[in-house]
Each structure stands twice: as C-alpha cells, then as structure tokens.
Design a protein around this motif. Structure first.
Motif, PDB file in Angstrom:
ATOM      1  N   GLU A 101     -42.381  17.961 -13.861  1.00 10.89           N
ATOM      2  CA  GLU A 101     -43.837  18.093 -13.836  1.00 10.89           C
ATOM      3  C   GLU A 101     -44.285  19.426 -14.438  1.00 10.89           C
ATOM      4  O   GLU A 101     -45.298  19.477 -15.141  1.00 10.89           O
ATOM      5  N   LYS A 102     -43.530  20.482 -14.167  1.00  8.21           N
ATOM      6  CA  LYS A 102     -43.875  21.774 -14.769  1.00  8.21           C
ATOM      7  C   LYS A 102     -43.717  21.725 -16.285  1.00  8.21           C
ATOM      8  O   LYS A 102     -44.562  22.246 -17.030  1.00  8.21           O
ATOM      9  N   MET A 103     -42.638  21.105 -16.750  1.00  9.50           N
ATOM     10  CA  MET A 103     -42.437  20.999 -18.194  1.00  9.50           C
ATOM     11  C   MET A 103     -43.515  20.137 -18.841  1.00  9.50           C
ATOM     12  O   MET A 103     -44.016  20.441 -19.927  1.00  9.50           O
ATOM     13  N   ASN A 104     -43.890  19.048 -18.153  1.00  5.20           N
ATOM     14  CA  ASN A 104     -44.952  18.185 -18.667  1.00  5.20           C
ATOM     15  C   ASN A 104     -46.271  18.940 -18.769  1.00  5.20           C
ATOM     16  O   ASN A 104     -47.030  18.784 -19.748  1.00  5.20           O
ATOM     17  N   GLU A 105     -46.543  19.787 -17.777  1.00  7.10           N
ATOM     18  CA  GLU A 105     -47.774  20.584 -17.807  1.00  7.10           C
ATOM     19  C   GLU A 105     -47.755  21.582 -18.964  1.00  7.10           C
ATOM     20  O   GLU A 105     -48.762  21.759 -19.658  1.00  7.10           O
ATOM     21  N   ARG A 106     -46.608  22.217 -19.199  1.00 10.96           N
ATOM     22  CA  ARG A 106     -46.508  23.172 -20.299  1.00 10.96           C
ATOM     23  C   ARG A 106     -46.656  22.473 -21.655  1.00 10.96           C
ATOM     24  O   ARG A 106     -47.317  22.990 -22.555  1.00 10.96           O
TER      25      ARG A 106
END
Length: 210
Positions: free
Chosen positions: A171-176
C-alpha cells in the motif's frame, strides 16, 4: 460402540479444556507516536517464559522494547528493533513488566504483535486413561491431533503477520507510485502548454507601428 463414543467425547472435551488452559498470551495493538505502553504478568518462580514480538505496521517497523523483573531489574532491552524473541527462567515470583516505546517517533503510529508464553502447557492426557486402559490408543490420537493443530495455528499466525507486513508495504508503494504518476502527469501538461505557447510566438505576425 457406546464405549467408543464415550471415549471419543472424553478426548474431545480434554482437547478443548487443555487448549483453553494454555499459558500463552497473544495481542496485536496500536502504539501511537511519542508514547509508551506496558503490560504485566504475574509469574511464579522457576518458570520458563518465552517472549516474542514483531512490528507489523508503521514507520520503519521498529520499536524500543524493555522487559523488567519484579525487582526492577532489566532482563531484556532493545532499541529500534523490528522483531525478536527472548527466552528466560524466572528467578523470583512477582509481576514482570514488558514495555514498548515509540517515543523516538514524532508522527508514525506502530502496529505491534507480541506473544508471551508462560510455563509449559499441561499434558493433554494427564488423568485420562488412568482407569480405562482401552482409551490409550484414542488418547494417543488426540495428542497427535492436538500437537498438529498447535503447529498449524502457529504457522497461520506467522503467515498472517507476514501478509500484514507485505500488504502495508504494498500500500505504501502504491501510494508513492500514485503520487509520482500525478507529478509526472502535471509536468507533462506544463511542458506541453509551454511548448505550444513558445511555438505560437514563432509564427505570430509582428505588426510594425508608423
């Protein structure tokens, strides 16, 4: 046939009772930034204890951990640890504290899982079979099933922890990636508009005034 059914019911009851009597405490909790949370357990002397923890969400997945004896002696202490396990035998009886600190973090909340196992699990067939020798084989099967279920439960717990960490990282990578894509889209629009304006200046007619 009736005796076999009675034996099966007895084994299932023993399986449920001794499963509930297990000395293991598992908990997942949220630790806010700049805060510390402590838990305590009343433990007798000469008892084997296993303490393990893992940060499953938040920041760099690290936390400060401290384990304190009843005499306020530090048995275990780590700073900014992601996961670890510690086993010891109590020297005195009393309340043992284990604290998690997130005071070094200014904005990241942490999600922490810990497992606190006190003592050995009582045998599944402590009294069963004392007066009925015919139950020995059934009791052996119940013990085997019980051990297999414990192993499956432990595997499922660690699998859920890894899944939670992987989901949080994804989810963090998707947000970035989303923010980077938006920044690139805005940059492309700005460059395109700038190029159109510059080209229009090249082909614009210059009017001279007399």
């Amino acid at each position: 046939m009736i005796r076999l059914l009675e034996a099966l019911c007895l084994s299932l009851i023993l399986l449920g009772v001794f499963t509930r009597l297990s000395g293991s405490t598992e908990l997942t909790f949220e630790l806010p930034d700049r805060e510390e949370q402590c838990f305590y357990e009343e433990i007798d002397k000469d008892v084997n204890v296993i303490f393990e923890f893992q940060v499953i969400q938040g920041g760099n997945y690290d936390v400060d951990v401290k384990l304190i004896s009843p005499g306020h002696g530090v048995l275990y202490q780590e700073q900014r640890k992601q996961y670890d396990s510690h086993e010891f035998t109590t020297q005195v009886a009393g309340e043992f504290y284990f604290c998690f600190s997130n005071e070094f973090s200014s904005f990241s909340h942490k999600m922490i899982y810990f497992d606190f196992i006190v003592g050995e699990e009582p045998p599944l067939t402590a009294d069963a079979g004392a007066h009925h020798t015919a139950l020995t084989q059934l009791e052996t099967s119940a013990v085997s099933i019980h051990e297999s279920l414990k192993l499956v439960s432990d595997y499922q717990t660690h699998h859920r922890l890894r899944e939670a960490i992987g989901r949080d990282q994804a989810e963090k990578m998707n947000e970035r990636v989303l923010y980077w894509s938006l920044a690139e889209a805005i940059a492309l629009v700005v460059v395109a508009v700038g190029q159109v304006l510059i080209l229009r200046r090249f082909f614009a007619e210059k009017r001279t005034t007399i």
